[in-house]
Design a protein around this motif. Structure first.
Motif, PDB file in Angstrom:
ATOM      1  N   GLY B  33      54.381  70.195  69.658  1.00 29.37           N
ATOM      2  CA  GLY B  33      54.173  70.459  68.233  1.00 29.37           C
ATOM      3  C   GLY B  33      54.775  69.373  67.369  1.00 29.37           C
ATOM      4  N   ASN B  34      54.975  69.720  66.112  1.00 29.55           N
ATOM      5  CA  ASN B  34      55.526  68.783  65.137  1.00 29.55           C
ATOM      6  C   ASN B  34      56.855  68.190  65.607  1.00 29.55           C
ATOM      7  OD1 ASN B  34      56.430  67.608  62.647  1.00 29.55           O
ATOM      8  ND2 ASN B  34      57.405  69.560  62.121  1.00 29.55           N
ATOM      9  N   ALA B  35      57.794  69.052  66.034  1.00 32.31           N
ATOM     10  CA  ALA B  35      59.111  68.564  66.450  1.00 32.31           C
ATOM     11  C   ALA B  35      58.991  67.633  67.647  1.00 32.31           C
ATOM     12  CB  ALA B  35      60.018  69.750  66.784  1.00 32.31           C
ATOM     13  N   ALA B  36      58.168  68.023  68.618  1.00 37.23           N
ATOM     14  CA  ALA B  36      58.004  67.236  69.843  1.00 37.23           C
ATOM     15  C   ALA B  36      57.425  65.860  69.531  1.00 37.23           C
ATOM     16  CB  ALA B  36      57.109  67.979  70.825  1.00 37.23           C
ATOM     17  N   LEU B  37      56.392  65.845  68.689  1.00 39.33           N
ATOM     18  CA  LEU B  37      55.735  64.569  68.393  1.00 39.33           C
ATOM     19  C   LEU B  37      56.632  63.669  67.539  1.00 39.33           C
ATOM     20  CD1 LEU B  37      52.751  63.573  69.125  1.00 39.33           C
ATOM     21  CD2 LEU B  37      53.429  65.856  69.805  1.00 39.33           C
ATOM     22  N   CYS B  38      57.359  64.268  66.576  1.00 36.18           N
ATOM     23  CA  CYS B  38      58.277  63.458  65.777  1.00 36.18           C
ATOM     24  C   CYS B  38      59.345  62.865  66.681  1.00 36.18           C
ATOM     25  CB  CYS B  38      58.915  64.305  64.671  1.00 36.18           C
ATOM     26  SG  CYS B  38      57.779  64.636  63.316  1.00 36.18           S
ATOM     27  N   ALA B  39      59.828  63.661  67.642  1.00 31.12           N
ATOM     28  CA  ALA B  39      60.839  63.166  68.575  1.00 31.12           C
ATOM     29  C   ALA B  39      60.264  62.047  69.428  1.00 31.12           C
ATOM     30  CB  ALA B  39      61.342  64.313  69.449  1.00 31.12           C
ATOM     31  N   ALA B  40      59.067  62.252  69.949  1.00 33.05           N
ATOM     32  CA  ALA B  40      58.452  61.259  70.833  1.00 33.05           C
ATOM     33  C   ALA B  40      58.222  59.947  70.082  1.00 33.05           C
ATOM     34  CB  ALA B  40      57.139  61.806  71.383  1.00 33.05           C
ATOM     35  N   VAL B 204      64.340  65.844  75.452  1.00 30.22           N
ATOM     36  CA  VAL B 204      64.264  66.515  74.153  1.00 30.22           C
ATOM     37  C   VAL B 204      63.482  67.805  74.373  1.00 30.22           C
ATOM     38  CG1 VAL B 204      63.463  66.444  71.772  1.00 30.22           C
ATOM     39  CG2 VAL B 204      64.309  64.348  72.847  1.00 30.22           C
ATOM     40  N   ALA B 205      64.148  68.940  74.170  1.00 30.69           N
ATOM     41  CA  ALA B 205      63.462  70.222  74.287  1.00 30.69           C
ATOM     42  C   ALA B 205      62.931  70.582  72.909  1.00 30.69           C
ATOM     43  CB  ALA B 205      64.421  71.293  74.792  1.00 30.69           C
ATOM     44  N   ALA B 206      61.601  70.623  72.790  1.00 30.39           N
ATOM     45  CA  ALA B 206      60.973  70.929  71.495  1.00 30.39           C
ATOM     46  C   ALA B 206      59.778  71.822  71.769  1.00 30.39           C
ATOM     47  CB  ALA B 206      60.558  69.639  70.792  1.00 30.39           C
ATOM     48  N   CYS B 207      60.050  72.915  72.478  1.00 31.97           N
ATOM     49  CA  CYS B 207      58.936  73.727  72.968  1.00 31.97           C
ATOM     50  C   CYS B 207      59.016  75.168  72.485  1.00 31.97           C
ATOM     51  CB  CYS B 207      58.856  73.638  74.476  1.00 31.97           C
ATOM     52  SG  CYS B 207      60.464  73.757  75.256  1.00 31.97           S
ATOM     53  N   GLY B 444      63.192  71.601  66.509  1.00 32.34           N
ATOM     54  CA  GLY B 444      62.168  72.584  66.174  1.00 32.34           C
ATOM     55  C   GLY B 444      62.624  74.016  66.376  1.00 32.34           C
ATOM     56  N   GLU B 445      61.664  74.889  66.609  1.00 30.20           N
ATOM     57  CA  GLU B 445      61.948  76.323  66.685  1.00 30.20           C
ATOM     58  C   GLU B 445      63.041  76.637  67.707  1.00 30.20           C
ATOM     59  OE1 GLU B 445      58.481  78.733  67.486  1.00 30.20           O
ATOM     60  OE2 GLU B 445      59.681  80.521  67.794  1.00 30.20           O
ATOM     61  N   VAL B 467      62.638  66.828  60.797  1.00 25.58           N
ATOM     62  CA  VAL B 467      63.945  66.179  60.616  1.00 25.58           C
ATOM     63  C   VAL B 467      64.703  66.120  61.937  1.00 25.58           C
ATOM     64  CG1 VAL B 467      66.213  66.410  59.554  1.00 25.58           C
ATOM     65  CG2 VAL B 467      64.143  66.706  58.165  1.00 25.58           C
ATOM     66  N   PHE B 468      64.829  67.262  62.594  1.00 26.60           N
ATOM     67  CA  PHE B 468      65.590  67.252  63.849  1.00 26.60           C
ATOM     68  C   PHE B 468      64.801  66.565  64.967  1.00 26.60           C
ATOM     69  CE2 PHE B 468      67.912  70.504  61.480  1.00 26.60           C
ATOM     70  CZ  PHE B 468      69.217  70.095  61.715  1.00 26.60           C
ATOM     71  N   GLY B 469      63.489  66.607  64.888  1.00 30.04           N
ATOM     72  CA  GLY B 469      62.681  65.885  65.877  1.00 30.04           C
ATOM     73  C   GLY B 469      62.931  64.388  65.780  1.00 30.04           C
ATOM     74  N   ARG B 470      62.892  63.889  64.561  1.00 30.90           N
ATOM     75  CA  ARG B 470      63.114  62.463  64.351  1.00 30.90           C
ATOM     76  C   ARG B 470      64.505  62.046  64.836  1.00 30.90           C
ATOM     77  NH1 ARG B 470      63.541  59.588  58.424  1.00 30.90           N
ATOM     78  NH2 ARG B 470      63.580  57.419  59.150  1.00 30.90           N
ATOM     79  N   ILE B 471      65.518  62.883  64.490  1.00 30.70           N
ATOM     80  CA  ILE B 471      66.894  62.567  64.917  1.00 30.70           C
ATOM     81  C   ILE B 471      67.021  62.658  66.443  1.00 30.70           C
ATOM     82  CG2 ILE B 471      69.294  63.351  64.815  1.00 30.70           C
ATOM     83  CD1 ILE B 471      68.706  64.364  61.959  1.00 30.70           C
ATOM     84  N   ALA B 472      66.483  63.732  67.004  1.00 29.85           N
ATOM     85  CA  ALA B 472      66.605  63.950  68.456  1.00 29.85           C
ATOM     86  C   ALA B 472      65.965  62.802  69.224  1.00 29.85           C
ATOM     87  CB  ALA B 472      65.962  65.287  68.844  1.00 29.85           C
ATOM     88  N   GLY B 473      64.808  62.356  68.779  1.00 28.28           N
ATOM     89  CA  GLY B 473      64.115  61.262  69.469  1.00 28.28           C
ATOM     90  C   GLY B 473      64.916  59.978  69.412  1.00 28.28           C
ATOM     91  N   ARG B 474      65.422  59.694  68.231  1.00 31.42           N
ATOM     92  CA  ARG B 474      66.199  58.468  68.043  1.00 31.42           C
ATOM     93  C   ARG B 474      67.472  58.495  68.897  1.00 31.42           C
ATOM     94  NH1 ARG B 474      67.640  58.672  62.309  1.00 31.42           N
ATOM     95  NH2 ARG B 474      69.447  59.846  63.020  1.00 31.42           N
ATOM     96  N   GLU B 475      68.173  59.624  68.839  1.00 29.13           N
ATOM     97  CA  GLU B 475      69.431  59.734  69.579  1.00 29.13           C
ATOM     98  C   GLU B 475      69.184  59.744  71.086  1.00 29.13           C
ATOM     99  OE1 GLU B 475      72.371  59.392  68.210  1.00 29.13           O
ATOM    100  OE2 GLU B 475      71.404  59.207  66.242  1.00 29.13           O
ATOM    101  N   ALA B 476      68.115  60.399  71.504  1.00 35.12           N
ATOM    102  CA  ALA B 476      67.797  60.440  72.931  1.00 35.12           C
ATOM    103  C   ALA B 476      67.473  59.042  73.432  1.00 35.12           C
ATOM    104  CB  ALA B 476      66.621  61.381  73.185  1.00 35.12           C
TER     105      ALA B 476
END
Lengths: 371, 482
Positions: B33-40, B204-207, B444-445, B467-476
Motif C-alpha cells: 500500500g501507500n506506506a509500503a511504496l513510500c518506504a520502497a 520494513v513491515a508495512a502490511c 502504516g496501519e 510520513v512513516f513509510g518515507r522515514i522507514a525506507g530511508r532509515e532501513a
C-alpha cells in the motif's frame, strides 16, 4: 425501466459512481453526474456522449473488474453512445445495424458508386475514362459539373439534414425540464472544450493505452478533425471559384483550394492512421467490440477520402485520373450518405453535450442544481 | 539460516527472478500500500536494492490505500489544491481531540511536522492532487484529495517504483520470518504454491492490521465478529504483525479494538469501500431487530457520529440495525450504492425488513409523540428534539410521518485495527524490553497505534503511511549500508 440493457447498466454504474465520486476531478462526466440523483435514458445518453473515452476512470477505479462491482464506465458508455447514434438518427432510427456493419456498408457503398460511375462513363464515352491532361474542366470529362453538383449536392444535403434532425432529437431528449436556458457563452465554451479535446487527456495525464498514458490519441484526433475542416474549406472555396469567379477545376498547386485540400488531405490520412494505431494499443477492456465496426468505418472512410483525393491531385494529368476520380467520388458519396447513421454524429452529440454541461456548470456555480 | 529455495510439490510455476536465492536485498518491504511504496521508493532513492512482496494480486494491490481518497498534511498557506492554511498546532489539537490523548506526543508532532514536506515529496513521486471541488466533505482546507482517488495514487507510486528498479512481486505472502533477538535475517514468502526464502539486510513491515482475520477479531468481540463486514482489503490478516509480536517486538494499541462505522448491511464481506457508507442516521431513528431504538441518533455532527455507530450496532442482537426515515429526508444526504427499502406504511416497511410490524409502528408512534417543535437545520446542532423519550433524540428530531417510508439495514463495517508494533522516530521497531531492533522498521496501519491510539480523523491514515513509510525506507536503507 430503461430502453436497452446498456442503459440499464449505465444507470447501475452511475449509481455506484455517484456514491463514490473519487473521479470527479477527471473530466466533465462525473461533475455532471453529481448534479443528478436519478438517471433517465436522456441523462444517460447525455453523460455517455459527454465521455471522451480516455479510460482514466477505468484504471483509477477500485471497483473495476475483477472487483465484483464490475465498474467499467468507458466500455458501457461506448455502447450507450453507439446506441444513441442509431436511436436519434433522423429521419429513420437505425438501431444496431450500422453499429455492427458500418465498415462493410461503407465500403460496399463506396465501391458500388465508383463502379457505377466507371460503368456509366465506359458505356457512354469510354475514351473519357482514360483521357489525360489537366486543363481547366478536365475533372468534368468523367461527370459533367452540373451532374456532379446535383448528385453530390443532394447527398450532402441528405447528410446535413440528417445531422441537423438527429442533433435536434438528441438535444431535446437529453433536456431536463429544469435545464438552464441556452446561451451564446455556452456555445463558445463548448467550442473551446471540443476544439481542444479538453476532456481527452485523463485530467492532464493523457489518454490511457494498455500500459501507459499518452497524448497521441488527442494529436491524431486533432489531425483528423482539423484535416476534415480544411478539406471542407477547400471544397467551399472551390465552389466559390467555380460560381463566383467562373474558374473551373482543376486548380494550380499554389491556389487556395489545392493548398487547403493538400493540408487537409494529409490530416485525414495521418490522423486516422494515428487513431487506428491507438485503437490497437488501447486497454481492450475499455472498448465496446460491438460498435467497433462503425468506428472503423468512419476512420477508414476518412482515410480513403484523403488517399484518393491526394492521389487524384498527384495523378490528375495521367490516364489514371478517370478511375481515381470515380473512386474518390464514390468514397465521398458514401461518407455523405452514411453521415447521420455512423460515427460522424459523435462530433455533433459531443459538442451539444459540452454545451449542456457548460450551462449546467454555470447553473450549479450560481447555486442552482439540476435535480 | 535456510538459504536454499524451498519448494513444495503442489505448485508448478516458474520462480520469479526476484526470488533468486543467491540474492540478498538491502531492504525487503512487506506489503503493497501507500506506506509500503513510500518506504520502497524512499529506500531506493537512498541507494538501496529493494524488493516489495505484496500478498494481493496486481489488481487488488495496495491494501486499504485503494479505498482512500485524501491525505491530511499541515501547511502554512493555501495552495492550488487546498483552500487555506492548516498549521501544525491545529493539526496537533485535532489529533489530541480524536484520540482523546491516546497518542505519542513526540511521534505525533514529528509526523505533523514531516507532513508539511509530504505535500511536495509525494507529488515528486508522481501522485497528483485535484482542485477542491464539491462532494469533498468540507475537507478542502485540511486535506489534499488524490486526483482519481486512492487507486490512482497507488498506480502513480507503482509506476515510479518500477521506473526506479524496485522488484515487486504480487501474490507473495510472508508466511514465516527468521528473526533472532530483534535482528531480521530472512522471510519465507509463499508465491503461487511455492515457498521462497527472501534475504534482506533490513525489513520494513508495512502490511496493515488484522481486520480481515475473523478468528483474531473474535478474540476481542466473540462470535459477534462473524457478522462484521470489512470495508477494505481481504488481505489484512495480521500474519506479519503476529509474527513480529511473537518474536519479541513491543506491541502498542488496544489489541481488540478496531475502527467501526455502520455501513449498508447488503455490502459484500470485503472491499465494499466508500460506496456502502450511510450518513443518514441523524435524519430518522435507528432500531434493532426487535424494532427498538437504542441510542440518541441526534447526538453529534459528522464525523463523530459516523465513527460510533459501528460499535453501537455491534452491541445489538445479530449485529444488525435499521435506519428508518420518511420522504422528507430522502434527498438530504449523499446517495449510496443500494437503494433504501421502501413502503407506503410503517407496517409494510417492517414486513419488508422482517421486523414485528406492531412493534415498529409503536416505536415510531412513541417517537413522533415525543418530538417537540423546532427549527430544523442539518448543518448545526439544532433545537429539534424529543421530550420524555428514552433514549432521547437530542437534535434533528422530526416526526416520521410523510410516506413513503424508507429504511437502510446496517451492520458494523470495520475499517482498520489499532494494535501495532511500537516504533521510535526512525520508524524503527522497539523490542519488548525497550531496545531498538537492529534492522526492523514499520510503517502504516501496522504502527498507526503509536500516534492514533483510538478514533480517527479523515486522511490521517495516509499521512501515517506516507510520513512513516518515507522515514522507514530511508532509515532501513541507511541501516543496510552500515
Amino acid at each position: 425501466m430503461h430502453a436497452t440493457k446498456a442503459l440499464t447498466e449505465a444507470d447501475r454504474l452511475m449509481t455506484v459512481c455517484n456514491s463514490c465520486r473519487y473521479c470527479e476531478g477527471l473530466c466533465a462526466v462525473f461533475p455532471a453526474m453529481e448534479m443528478r440523483r436519478n438517471f433517465e435514458d436522456g441523462d444517460l445518453n447525455y453523460l455517455a456522449n459527454l465521455c471522451h473515452n480516455c479510460g482514466a476512470c477505468f484504471v483509477d477505479c477500485q471497483f473495476s473488474p475483477p472487483h465484483e462491482f464490475n465498474v467499467n464506465v468507458p466500455q458501457n458508455f461506448a455502447r450507450v453512445r453507439a446506441e444513441s447514434y442509431g436511436q436519434y438518427a433522423w429521419p429513420f432510427a437505425m438501431p444496431g445495424v450500422f453499429a455492427r456493419n458500418g465498415l462493410a456498408i461503407s465500403i460496399v457503398a463506396a465501391l458500388s458508386i465508383a463502379l457505377f460511375i466507371i460503368g456509366f462513363v465506359a458505356y457512354a464515352n469510354p475514351a473519357a475514362l482514360y483521357a489525360s491532361g489537366d486543363e481547366a474542366g478536365a475533372f468534368y470529362r468523367v461527370m459533367p459539373h452540373n451532374t456532379m453538383a446535383v448528385i453530390f449536392g443532394a447527398a450532402f444535403a441528405f447528410g446535413i439534414l440528417g445531422l441537423v434532425g438527429s442533433s435536434l432529437t438528441f438535444w431535446r431528449s437529453t433536456r431536463r425540464p429544469d435545464a438552464p436556458a441556452l446561451t451564446f457563452a455556452d456555445l463558445l465554451q463548448a467550442m473551446k472544450d471540443a476544439g481542444s479535446l479538453r476532456y481527452l487527456d485523463g485530467a492532464g495525464a493523457g489518454c490511457y493505452t494498455s500500459d501507459e498514458m499518452t497524448d497521441s490519441r488527442r494529436h491524431a484526433h486533432h489531425a483528423t478533425f482539423y484535416g476534415f475542416l480544411l478539406c471542407f474549406a477547400s471544397t467551399s472555396v472551390a465552389t466559390l471559384y467555380h460560381y463566383v469567379l467562373g474558374r473551373q477545376a482543376p486548380y494550380g498547386w499554389t491556389e487556395l483550394p489545392v493548398i487547403l485540400g493538400v493540408l487537409g488531405g494529409i490530416g485525414i490520412v495521418i490522423g486516422p492512421i494515428g487513431l487506428y494505431v491507438n485503437k490497437l494499443k488501447r486497454k481492450p477492456e475499455t472498448i465496446d467490440a460491438e460498435s467497433e465496426g462503425m468506428n472503423l468505418a468512419f476512420i477508414a472512410m476518412l482515410f480513403a477520402t484523403g488517399v484518393t483525393g491526394l492521389l487524384l491531385l498527384v495523378l490528375r494529368a495521367t490516364p489514371a485520373m478517370g478511375i481515381l476520380q470515380a473512386l474518390h467520388l464514390g468514397v465521398v458519396f458514401a461518407l455523405f450518405i452514411t453521415m447521420p447513421y455512423g460515427k460522424f454524429v459523435h462530433g455533433f452529440y459531443r459538442y451539444l453535450a459540452l454545451v449542456r454541461y457548460a450551462g449546467e456548470k454555470k447553473q450549479l456555480e450560481a447555486g442552482g442544481g439540476v435535480d | 539460516m535456510a538459504m536454499a529455495q524451498q519448494r513444495d510439490s503442489a505448485g508448478q510455476g516458474e520462480a520469479p527472478a526476484a526470488f533468486d536465492p543467491s540474492r540478498q536485498y538491502d531492504v525487503m518491504v512487506a506489503g503493497g500500500g501507500n506506506a509500503a511504496l513510500c518506504a520502497a521508493i524512499s529506500a531506493r532513492r537512498t541507494g538501496a536494492s529493494v524488493i516489495v512482496v505484496e500478498s494481493a494480486s496486481e489488481f487488488f494491490r495496495g491494501g486499504n490505500t485503494r479505498h482512500t481518497r485524501n491525505m491530511r498534511c499541515a501547511h502554512d498557506a493555501a495552495t492550488d489544491t487546498l483552500t487555506g492554511p492548516y498549521y501544525e498546532d491545529e493539526f496537533w489539537e485535532d489529533m489530541l481531540r480524536v484520540t482523546g490523548g491516546q497518542t505519542d506526543e513526540h511521534l505525533c508532532k514529528m509526523m505533523i511536522h514531516e507532513s508539511k514536506d509530504m505535500l511536495n515529496w509525494i507529488v515528486e513521486q508522481g501522485v497528483r492532487f485535484q482542485a477542491p471541488i464539491g462532494g469533498t466533505l468540507s475537507l478542502g482546507r485540511t486535506n489534499s484529495f488524490f486526483l482519481g482517488g486512492g487507486r490512482a495514487m497507488l498506480n502513480a507510486l507503482y509506476k515510479t517504483a518500477k521506473k526506479l528498479g524496485i522488484e515487486i512481486v504480487y501474490e507473495a505472502e510472508v508466511v514465516g520470518m527468521d528473526v533472532e533477538d530483534g535482528f531480521f535475517k530472512s522471510a519465507t514468502v509463499k508465491h503461487k504454491g511455492h515457498d521462497y526464502v527472501v534475504r534482506a539486510r533490513a525489513l520494513v513491515a508495512a502490511c496493515g492490521g488484522f481486520e480481515s482475520n475473523f478468528e483474531w477479531l473474535e478474540r476481542g468481540w466473540g462470535p459477534a465478529a462473524r457478522n462484521f463486514l470489512i470495508r477494505g482489503t481481504a488481505n489484512n490478516k495480521g500474519t506479519v504483525l503476529d509474527m513480529l509480536i511473537k518474536s519479541g517486538v513491543q506491541q502498542i494499541g488496544d489489541p481488540t479494538q478496531c475502527h467501526a462505522v455502520a455501513i449498508d448491511a447488503r455490502a459484500p464481506k470485503y472491499d465494499g469501500g466508500i460506496i456502502t457508507r450511510l450518513d443518514c442516521v441523524v435524519f430518522g431513528i435507528v432500531v434493532n431487530k426487535l424494532a427498538q431504538r437504542f441510542y440518541d441518533e441526534g447526538e453529534d455532527v459528522w464525523p463523530k457520529r459516523y465513527a460510533i455507530w459501528g460499535r453501537l450496532v455491534a452491541g445489538q442482537p445479530d449485529q444488525i440495525a435499521y435506519i428508518v426515515f420518511d420522504a422528507s429526508s430522502l434527498k438530504l444526504f449523499m446517495p449510496s450504492l443500494f437503494p433504501p427499502i421502501q413502503s407506503d406504511t410503517i407496517e409494510g416497511l417492517a414486513q419488508k425488513l422482517e421486523l414485528e410490524p406492531a412493534a415498529l409502528a409503536k416505536t415510531v408512534a412513541d417517537f413522533n409523540a415525543a418530538v417537540r417543535p423546532g427549527t430544523f437545520d442539518p448543518t448545526v446542532l439544532d433545537d429539534c428534539r424529543t421530550e420524555g423519550l428514552t433514549p432521547a433524540k437530542t437534535h434533528w428530531a422530526r416526526k416520521i410521518e410523510k410516506g413513503p417510508f424508507y429504511a437502510y439495514p446496517v451492520r458494523p463495517g470495520i475499517t482498520f485495527t489499532y494494535l501495532g508494533t511500537k516504533v521510535n522516530e526512525e520508524s524503527r521497531m522497539l523490542m519488548a524490553d525497550g531496545r531498538p531492533s537492529a534492522n526492523m522498521f514499520a510503517a502504516g496501519e501496522i504502527m498507526a497505534g503509536n500516534v492514533l491510539g483510538r478514533g480517527y480523523a479523515a486522511g490521517v491514515g495516509m499521512t501515517i503511511g506516507s510520513v512513516f513509510g518515507r522515514i522507514a525506507g530511508r532509515e532501513a536503507a541507511k541501516n543496510a549500508r552500515n
